[in-house]
Write an enzyme that holds these catalytic residues in place. Structure first.
Site, mmCIF file in Angstrom:
data_model
loop_
_atom_site.group_PDB
_atom_site.id
_atom_site.type_symbol
_atom_site.label_atom_id
_atom_site.label_comp_id
_atom_site.label_asym_id
_atom_site.label_seq_id
_atom_site.Cartn_x
_atom_site.Cartn_y
_atom_site.Cartn_z
ATOM 1 N N LEU A 183 -22.889 20.687 2.358
ATOM 2 C CA LEU A 183 -22.824 21.822 3.281
ATOM 3 C C LEU A 183 -22.657 23.081 2.440
ATOM 4 O O LEU A 183 -21.559 23.403 1.990
ATOM 5 C CB LEU A 183 -21.657 21.662 4.262
ATOM 6 C CG LEU A 183 -21.892 20.752 5.480
ATOM 7 C CD1 LEU A 183 -22.287 19.344 5.065
ATOM 8 C CD2 LEU A 183 -20.659 20.714 6.363
ATOM 9 N N ILE A 184 -23.764 23.758 2.190
ATOM 10 C CA ILE A 184 -23.775 24.853 1.225
ATOM 11 C C ILE A 184 -23.776 26.207 1.930
ATOM 12 O O ILE A 184 -24.510 26.426 2.889
ATOM 13 C CB ILE A 184 -24.988 24.729 0.268
ATOM 14 C CG1 ILE A 184 -24.890 25.753 -0.860
ATOM 15 C CG2 ILE A 184 -26.311 24.830 1.023
ATOM 16 C CD1 ILE A 184 -25.836 25.479 -2.010
ATOM 17 N N LYS A 265 -15.671 24.420 12.305
ATOM 18 C CA LYS A 265 -15.852 23.394 11.278
ATOM 19 C C LYS A 265 -16.188 22.044 11.911
ATOM 20 O O LYS A 265 -17.001 21.282 11.378
ATOM 21 C CB LYS A 265 -14.582 23.281 10.415
ATOM 22 C CG LYS A 265 -14.340 24.479 9.501
ATOM 23 C CD LYS A 265 -15.404 24.550 8.409
ATOM 24 C CE LYS A 265 -15.161 25.702 7.448
ATOM 25 N NZ LYS A 265 -13.991 25.504 6.592
ATOM 26 N N GLY A 287 -16.995 22.096 0.046
ATOM 27 C CA GLY A 287 -16.261 22.743 -1.040
ATOM 28 C C GLY A 287 -14.829 23.059 -0.682
ATOM 29 O O GLY A 287 -14.214 23.935 -1.294
ATOM 30 N N GLN A 296 -8.110 24.583 6.093
ATOM 31 C CA GLN A 296 -8.086 23.570 5.041
ATOM 32 C C GLN A 296 -6.683 23.031 4.774
ATOM 33 O O GLN A 296 -6.362 22.624 3.662
ATOM 34 C CB GLN A 296 -8.721 24.141 3.762
ATOM 35 C CG GLN A 296 -10.196 24.466 3.955
ATOM 36 C CD GLN A 296 -10.828 25.165 2.771
ATOM 37 O OE1 GLN A 296 -10.238 25.255 1.695
ATOM 38 N NE2 GLN A 296 -12.033 25.677 2.961
ATOM 39 N N CYS A 456 -27.490 47.445 -6.411
ATOM 40 C CA CYS A 456 -26.150 46.859 -6.401
ATOM 41 C C CYS A 456 -25.774 46.619 -7.851
ATOM 42 O O CYS A 456 -26.607 46.748 -8.745
ATOM 43 C CB CYS A 456 -26.094 45.563 -5.584
ATOM 44 S SG CYS A 456 -27.035 44.203 -6.297
#
Length: 482
Positions: A183-184, A265, A287, A296, A456
């Protein structure tokens, strides 16, 4: 040219059948990665090492670099393979190769030998070391902690003069373990956790929940492609993108503020589990690190896990943020992560750190799950190699400039905080502030008779946003990199 590939030590302690399977898979992975460098390349596997031979000397640095990034390789030796006739012949071939490196240094000689010979490895070390000591006046033998170690390998009647040793990333070859779905988000954590599972032998597919529009997806696609291209290009993988904005909208409308983070989530895990089941993937990878954010905590993680039978792997669970950022810097994803917009953190103003299962389930009863089913059904699924093709085709259309013309204006797209901390001042040109997260809705309000040079600090986000604006039909954008 010739390279000797040394196996990751954990491979060498496997049973004979498992070790042979791992070596066979690693050999195939090496072929897959290197086939584009040299058509004459040969990869030969042995019990304790793998040989790579190639003829195109121009590709030597590229091949060497690619080998150091293939999981399963402990280190590689760049060697010169020559015949020898005697101990003295070994010394004579070693001297010119090492003379310059040993001048003014302490050294020792280390020999590894395979085959039947009239001498032992120690005898070779003594003979060659003594000869080098005699012929290089400023060099001095030191057996413990020398400045330079002269490595030699002898295999039957061949001498392998080790010209350099290069460390690999270790781990298991990709394909020795089962597939996982990462899950990125494009941030520090998800990139590092994906790398850690690749290094452990898993083929990592990617699932992205788009909460912030096309620009965010472009950035995450590039992170996923970078990770695959750098560490996992031996295998084909999927990039699945799910438009989660309808789900977020439903949560904002139907769910109590304090429960939003955990519910979001849980919805992500439900959706990812459906994708994993569809493609036969065995586990999800996230992550998450214990206590890093409100969702978390152990209580909340347990509630998140409860919505699916799919195994959820959290390789960073005990890592602190500083260590995670160091790992991201080491693998090359730090710049991507620093410029990636984070949308999840703003969904709840007062999140719960110890959610109650009954309360979460009561809140979810208000949620229309047909919305979740629909976004999963409509998820896009592409071969990650297509990302490179799309990027290459698109990047050509976005010009990078170092100066500016009379009709140009610079568009500072950094966040407001960054602009206040380090204001951009460029003489002779108008500088306009428009943070990247407002480009999709506000860029059209700017003077379109001008050419806008996006800027940037690192140039990553400006390039991604320029690509996005090009896709939206704006041709008056370039990237400014003075």
């Amino acid at each position: 040219m010739k390279f000797i590939i040394k196996l990751f030590p954990e491979i060498t302690i496997k049973s004979q059948s498992v070790r042979l399977r791992f070596i066979k898979i690693l050999t195939g992975n090496i072929r897959n990665v290197l086939k584009n460098y040299d058509e004459t390349l040969a990869v030969v596997r042995h019990w304790d090492h793998i040989e790579v031979r190639a003829k195109d000397e121009n590709q030597r640095p590229a091949i060497r670099d690619a080998l150091t990034r293939i999981p399963g390789i402990h280190h590689i030796l760049e060697v010169e393979d020559v015949p020898f006739t005697s101990l003295h012949d070994i010394f004579e071939q070693t001297l010119p190769l090492w003379r310059e490196a040993l001048e003014g240094k302490t050294f020792c000689v280390r020999v590894k030998r395979r085959g039947k010979h009239e001498f032992t490895s120690i005898e070779v070390e003594r003979y060659v070391g003594g000869g080098l000591n005699q012929h290089i006046e400023t060099a001095r033998v030191k057996l413990t902690d020398p400045d330079v170690t002269v490595n030699l390998e002898i295999e039957n009647d061949r001498l392998l003069l080790v010209k350099g040793r290069y460390e690999g990333i270790g781990g298991f070859p990709i394909g020795t373990q089962e597939d996982v779905l990462s899950l990125i988000s494009g941030g520090f954590d998800s990139g590092v956790s994906s790398y850690m599972l690749m290094r452990r032998g898993c083929r990592v597919h990617y699932c992205f929940f788009n909460l912030g529009g096309a620009a965010h997806e472009i950035g995450v696609r590039q992170v996923a492609h970078y990770l695959w291209n750098r560490f996992g290009s031996s295998h084909r993988v999927r990039f699945v993108a799910i438009n989660f904005e309808p789900v977020v909208g439903e949560i904002l409308e139907k769910v109590d503020d304090g429960q939003m983070g955990v519910v979001l989530k849980r919805m992500m895990v439900r959706a990812a589990s459906k994708v994993a089941e569809r493609y036969g993937v065995q586990a999800l990878v996230t992550g998450e690190a214990l206590g890093q954010v409100s969702s978390q905590t152990l209580t909340n993680l347990r509630l998140i896990d409860n919505v699916s039978d799919t195994l959820i792997l959290r390789p960073l669970i005990s890592h602190d943020k500083e260590h995670i950022i160091d790992l991201a810097r080491e693998i090359g994803t730090e710049d991507f992560a620093r410029t990636m917009p984070e949308y999840c953190g703003v969904i709840s103003k007062s999140p719960t750190v110890k959610a109650v299962k009954a309360k979460i389930e009561a809140e979810e009863e208000h949620f229309d799950f047909s919305i979740l089913d629909k976004v999963v059904e409509e998820a896009s699924n592409i071969d990650i190699r297509e990302i490179a093709q799309q990027t290459e085709e698109t990047v050509v259309e976005v010009e990078t400039v170092t100066g500016f013309g009379a009709n140009d204006a610079i568009l500072d797209i950094r966040s407001i905080d960054e602009q206040e901390d380090k204001p951009l001042k460029v003489e002779g040109v108008e500088v306009v502030s428009l943070p990247f997260y407002k480009l999709s809705t506000k860029f059209g309000d700017l003077d379109q008779s001008k050419t806008w040079l996006l800027w940037c600090e690192r140039g990553v986000m400006s390039r991604l946003q320029a690509l996005y604006l090009r896709e939206q039909g704006f041709s008056n954008v370039k990237v400014y990199r003075p």
